[in-house]
Design an enzyme around this catalytic site. Structure first.
Site, PDB file in Angstrom:
ATOM      1  N   CYS A   1      -8.990  -0.647 -14.674  1.00 16.45           N
ATOM      2  CA  CYS A   1      -9.805  -0.168 -15.782  1.00 16.45           C
ATOM      3  C   CYS A   1     -10.298  -1.386 -16.538  1.00 16.45           C
ATOM      4  O   CYS A   1     -10.084  -2.517 -16.104  1.00 16.45           O
ATOM      5  CB  CYS A   1      -9.043   0.798 -16.688  1.00 16.45           C
TER       6      CYS A   1
ATOM      7  N   HIS B   1      10.300 -10.625  -9.731  1.00 17.62           N
ATOM      8  CA  HIS B   1      11.302 -10.434 -10.776  1.00 17.62           C
ATOM      9  C   HIS B   1      11.444  -9.004 -11.267  1.00 17.62           C
ATOM     10  O   HIS B   1      12.516  -8.633 -11.757  1.00 17.62           O
ATOM     11  CB  HIS B   1      10.978 -11.324 -11.981  1.00 17.62           C
TER      12      HIS B   1
END
Length: 143
Positions: free
Chosen positions: A65, A98
């Site tokens: 977006c 991570h």
């Protein structure tokens, strides 16, 4: 891999480029975004992507977006979703390594189309490191 992709009107051109790239790489793409530039409500396209990923129908999701914020916020309302807003390949890499992110959110107004493709490529080709990061990922979901 199966990739679900969704976008609003600000991300249509980017989505088309990303879909072409993904298909060239041999991925199966589920396009649930708009193909038009007319204004639409992004949650209508985010929820199907998040549901596909959370249910296992898709391995990963890509959301695009204008700012990347709205689609990321919406996707993260779903259980089992870890959507990461990424505007560089390095951030996408860290989101996978991570955080075990399973949906990437790209801000079309702040990246170029080649950057967006590089971000998606990095995201999909970076494994989760596990180890100490797994403990943290396990603490993300509300019980």
């Amino acid at each position: 891999m199966k990739i679900a992709i969704g976008n609003d009107h600000a991300g249509t051109d980017y989505k088309m480029s990303v879909v072409e790239f993904l298909e060239e790489q041999g991925h199966e793409v589920q396009n649930v975004g708009t193909d038009l530039s007319d204004s639409v409500d992004y949650p209508d396209f985010v929820h199907p992507v998040a549901e596909a990923v959370s249910s296992g129908q898709a391995d990963f999701g890509v959301l695009i977006c204008g700012s990347g914020n709205g689609v990321s916020m919406t996707a993260n309302k779903h259980q089992k979703i870890r959507a990461a807003l990424c505007w560089t390949a390095e951030i996408a890499q860290l989101a996978r390594e991570h955080n075990d992110a399973n949906i990437i959110s790209i801000p079309a107004r702040f990246t170029s189309q080649p950057q967006a493709i590089n971000i998606v490529n990095t995201f999909l080709n970076t494994p989760f490191e596990g180890g100490r990061h797994q403990r943290r990922v396990d603490k993300i979901a509300c019980q």
